[in-house]
Design a protein around this motif. Structure first.
Motif, PDB file in Angstrom:
ATOM      1  N   PHE A 173     -11.313   1.736 -12.984  1.00 36.80           N
ATOM      2  CA  PHE A 173     -10.259   0.727 -12.960  1.00 36.80           C
ATOM      3  C   PHE A 173     -10.586  -0.335 -11.914  1.00 36.80           C
ATOM      4  N   ASP A 174     -10.090  -1.544 -12.167  1.00 36.10           N
ATOM      5  CA  ASP A 174     -10.267  -2.624 -11.194  1.00 36.10           C
ATOM      6  C   ASP A 174      -9.289  -2.475 -10.031  1.00 36.10           C
ATOM      7  N   ALA A 175      -8.172  -1.851 -10.282  1.00 36.45           N
ATOM      8  CA  ALA A 175      -7.197  -1.602  -9.215  1.00 36.45           C
ATOM      9  C   ALA A 175      -6.393  -0.356  -9.556  1.00 36.45           C
ATOM     10  N   VAL A 176      -6.186   0.478  -8.539  1.00 36.54           N
ATOM     11  CA  VAL A 176      -5.334   1.659  -8.660  1.00 36.54           C
ATOM     12  C   VAL A 176      -4.187   1.480  -7.667  1.00 36.54           C
ATOM     13  N   PHE A 177      -2.962   1.501  -8.174  1.00 36.24           N
ATOM     14  CA  PHE A 177      -1.773   1.294  -7.343  1.00 36.24           C
ATOM     15  C   PHE A 177      -1.047   2.629  -7.173  1.00 36.24           C
ATOM     16  N   ILE A 178      -0.773   2.997  -5.936  1.00 33.81           N
ATOM     17  CA  ILE A 178       0.023   4.199  -5.670  1.00 33.81           C
ATOM     18  C   ILE A 178       1.368   3.761  -5.101  1.00 33.81           C
ATOM     19  N   ASP A 179       2.371   3.831  -5.962  1.00 31.97           N
ATOM     20  CA  ASP A 179       3.732   3.464  -5.575  1.00 31.97           C
ATOM     21  C   ASP A 179       4.671   4.600  -5.952  1.00 31.97           C
ATOM     22  N   ALA A 180       4.235   5.808  -5.642  1.00 37.95           N
ATOM     23  CA  ALA A 180       4.995   7.011  -5.961  1.00 37.95           C
ATOM     24  C   ALA A 180       5.567   7.596  -4.671  1.00 37.95           C
ATOM     25  N   CYS A 181       6.838   7.956  -4.721  1.00 29.17           N
ATOM     26  CA  CYS A 181       7.519   8.431  -3.517  1.00 29.17           C
ATOM     27  C   CYS A 181       8.126   9.813  -3.751  1.00 29.17           C
ATOM     28  N   ASP A 182       8.463  10.474  -2.650  1.00 25.05           N
ATOM     29  CA  ASP A 182       9.197  11.731  -2.731  1.00 25.05           C
ATOM     30  C   ASP A 182      10.472  11.590  -1.908  1.00 25.05           C
ATOM     31  N   THR A 183      11.125  12.685  -1.601  1.00 21.51           N
ATOM     32  CA  THR A 183      12.411  12.620  -0.896  1.00 21.51           C
ATOM     33  C   THR A 183      12.270  12.932   0.592  1.00 21.51           C
ATOM     34  N   THR A 184      11.061  12.814   1.127  1.00 21.93           N
ATOM     35  CA  THR A 184      10.852  13.040   2.550  1.00 21.93           C
ATOM     36  C   THR A 184      11.581  11.972   3.351  1.00 21.93           C
ATOM     37  N   ARG A 185      12.437  12.376   4.263  1.00 24.75           N
ATOM     38  CA  ARG A 185      13.240  11.423   5.035  1.00 24.75           C
ATOM     39  C   ARG A 185      12.385  10.581   5.973  1.00 24.75           C
ATOM     40  N   GLU A 186      11.373  11.189   6.552  1.00 28.90           N
ATOM     41  CA  GLU A 186      10.568  10.491   7.561  1.00 28.90           C
ATOM     42  C   GLU A 186       9.747   9.366   6.946  1.00 28.90           C
ATOM     43  N   MET A 187       9.067   9.645   5.849  1.00 29.55           N
ATOM     44  CA  MET A 187       8.235   8.649   5.172  1.00 29.55           C
ATOM     45  C   MET A 187       8.152   9.005   3.686  1.00 29.55           C
ATOM     46  N   PRO A 188       9.097   8.509   2.884  1.00 28.86           N
ATOM     47  CA  PRO A 188       9.118   8.888   1.468  1.00 28.86           C
ATOM     48  C   PRO A 188       7.968   8.324   0.644  1.00 28.86           C
ATOM     49  N   CYS A 189       7.406   7.206   1.065  1.00 27.53           N
ATOM     50  CA  CYS A 189       6.315   6.580   0.304  1.00 27.53           C
ATOM     51  C   CYS A 189       5.085   6.397   1.200  1.00 27.53           C
ATOM     52  N   PRO A 190       3.905   6.778   0.713  1.00 29.63           N
ATOM     53  CA  PRO A 190       3.687   7.454  -0.563  1.00 29.63           C
ATOM     54  C   PRO A 190       4.083   8.924  -0.469  1.00 29.63           C
ATOM     55  N   ALA A 191       4.270   9.552  -1.618  1.00 30.65           N
ATOM     56  CA  ALA A 191       4.512  10.992  -1.632  1.00 30.65           C
ATOM     57  C   ALA A 191       3.354  11.681  -0.913  1.00 30.65           C
ATOM     58  N   LYS A 192       3.659  12.677  -0.122  1.00 32.14           N
ATOM     59  CA  LYS A 192       2.669  13.305   0.764  1.00 32.14           C
ATOM     60  C   LYS A 192       1.381  13.709   0.054  1.00 32.14           C
ATOM     61  N   VAL A 193       1.514  14.185  -1.186  1.00 31.03           N
ATOM     62  CA  VAL A 193       0.344  14.695  -1.901  1.00 31.03           C
ATOM     63  C   VAL A 193      -0.722  13.628  -2.101  1.00 31.03           C
ATOM     64  N   PHE A 194      -0.320  12.354  -2.149  1.00 25.20           N
ATOM     65  CA  PHE A 194      -1.280  11.278  -2.394  1.00 25.20           C
ATOM     66  C   PHE A 194      -2.113  10.926  -1.156  1.00 25.20           C
ATOM     67  N   LEU A 195      -1.781  11.540  -0.026  1.00 24.66           N
ATOM     68  CA  LEU A 195      -2.564  11.313   1.185  1.00 24.66           C
ATOM     69  C   LEU A 195      -3.514  12.474   1.469  1.00 24.66           C
ATOM     70  N   GLU A 196      -3.513  13.465   0.581  1.00 22.32           N
ATOM     71  CA  GLU A 196      -4.448  14.572   0.749  1.00 22.32           C
ATOM     72  C   GLU A 196      -5.876  14.092   0.503  1.00 22.32           C
ATOM     73  N   GLU A 197      -6.819  14.687   1.230  1.00 17.79           N
ATOM     74  CA  GLU A 197      -8.207  14.235   1.204  1.00 17.79           C
ATOM     75  C   GLU A 197      -8.789  14.205  -0.208  1.00 17.79           C
ATOM     76  N   LYS A 198      -8.600  15.266  -0.958  1.00 15.65           N
ATOM     77  CA  LYS A 198      -9.165  15.340  -2.304  1.00 15.65           C
ATOM     78  C   LYS A 198      -8.545  14.302  -3.225  1.00 15.65           C
ATOM     79  N   VAL A 199      -7.257  14.049  -3.083  1.00 14.23           N
ATOM     80  CA  VAL A 199      -6.571  13.071  -3.928  1.00 14.23           C
ATOM     81  C   VAL A 199      -7.102  11.664  -3.644  1.00 14.23           C
ATOM     82  N   LEU A 200      -7.292  11.343  -2.357  1.00 15.19           N
ATOM     83  CA  LEU A 200      -7.849  10.032  -2.002  1.00 15.19           C
ATOM     84  C   LEU A 200      -9.278   9.889  -2.523  1.00 15.19           C
TER      85      LEU A 200
END
Length: 352
Positions: A226-253
């Motif tokens: 892809f020319d661009a991949v956008f991650i605009d997915a959030c969860d219900t974490t009060r501290e930092m809902p966006c991005p959802a925590k799973v998208f910051l995992e090493e393998k996901v990145l």
């Protein structure tokens, strides 16, 4: 025997009172939580099928709870003094943080207060949120997406997180020949977006109901690019809902990085609600551990910071000229898309 019998009845009486007291306490707690987290609406007599918030400038038109995410969502129409109407969607518990907001087009000659805004069309060419504008501008500023239309037919975008579709539908309206794939995990969000936010499905733009992490993993194995991949997915974490925590995992990145073409960009929306600088700093470190170059935009009227990262490095001697070119593209784009007022005072930095 009499004494034993009295003791028995006395203990049962105490037990009943104790259970009653526990039930009463639970009822009070549940009632408090209900009034704190669930919007208290009444039906609007002027539009019997609408739901009134008690605020004449805010009308809730739909609310549903998802069996997938166990989150509840509300769609509301917001009226301003000039007669313009905007539509927004938010997750219950995050009433002040709209997931998406779009402009509505009023029928000619009909005042908003005298019309049923549910039937108004959505204007996807107008962007109302700074962070959405930043997500649109950054890949264009970095030349991951062409500013003109020559490359549109060969350009592919992957958007993780539908919301109200303001990001992907803007691209679809401005560059209708681009190939856009949107991944949304929640069927309810998809249904609300299609019902109230004018989402289109056609050969150039499609929504797929799937887990974004799993989709990227499969796409990486299949060699999709892809020319661009956008991650605009959030969860219900009060501290930092966006991005959802799973998208910051090493393998996901790493999977997200593998999906990019040579000049492609990964764009990530970050929304810190607590300890803003610390949380944004952590995201920046994780992204720079995978990408040699990132562009960050800090919003002036919203809490969001948006990062766009690329797979190529910048030579020190070219850093100044590259920044000037990016700045020139920014000025060109905000004028072209009428974003100059919205993006006023937004700061961006080249991280290398």
């Amino acid at each position: 025997m009499i004494q034993l019998s009295r003791r028995f009845h006395l203990s049962r009486s105490i037990s009943r009172k104790f259970r009653f007291l526990i039930c009463l306490i639970l009822l009070i707690i549940l009632t408090k939580l209900y009034y704190e987290y669930v919007p208290q609406w009444e039906y609007d007599e002027s539009h019997p099928e609408l739901i009134s918030t008690g605020d004449p400038d805010k009308v809730a038109i739909d609310k549903m709870c998802s069996p997938t995410s166990h989150s509840c969502y509300s769609v509301i129409d917001l009226f301003d003094k000039s007669g313009r109407v905007r539509r927004a969607i938010y997750t219950h518990g995050f009433e002040k943080d709209f997931e998406s907001m779009v402009a509505l087009v009023s029928p000619k000659g009909l005042p908003a207060k005298e019309s049923d805004t549910r039937i108004w069309e959505v204007d996807h060419r107008e962007i109302l949120s700074q962070y959405v504008a930043a997500m649109i501008l950054e890949p264009l500023m970095l030349a991951a997406i062409g500013i003109e239309h020559e490359r549109d037919e060969s350009t592919s975008l992957l958007v993780i997180g539908l919301g109200g579709g303001s990001l992907d539908m803007f691209f679809h309206k401005q560059k209708p020949k681009m190939n856009i794939t949107v991944i949304e995990i929640d069927t309810l969000v998809n249904n609300l977006a299609h019902r109230w936010f004018g989402i289109e499905e056609n050969e150039h733009r499609r929504t797929i109901i799937a887990d974004g992490v799993e989709f990227m993993y499969k796409a990486s194995i299949e060699g999709q690019k892809f020319d661009a991949v956008f991650i605009d997915a959030c969860d219900t974490t009060r501290e930092m809902p966006c991005p959802a925590k799973v998208f910051l995992e090493e393998k996901v990145l790493e999977n997200a990085k593998s999906l990019l073409k040579t000049m492609g960009a990964l764009i990530v929306n970050v929304l810190p609600l607590i300890d803003e600088d610390e949380n944004v700093g952590k995201v920046k470190q994780k992204l720079l551990s995978k990408f040699p170059t990132c562009l960050s935009m800090v919003m002036s009227s919203e809490l969001n910071t948006v990062f766009a990262c690329v797979n190529y490095s910048l030579e020190k001697e070219n850093r100044k000229s590259t920044y000037e070119l990016i700045q020139h593209r920014f000025q060109t784009l905000v004028l072209r898309y009428n974003l100059h007022a919205l993006m006023k005072d937004v700061q961006f930095t080249l991280l290398n």
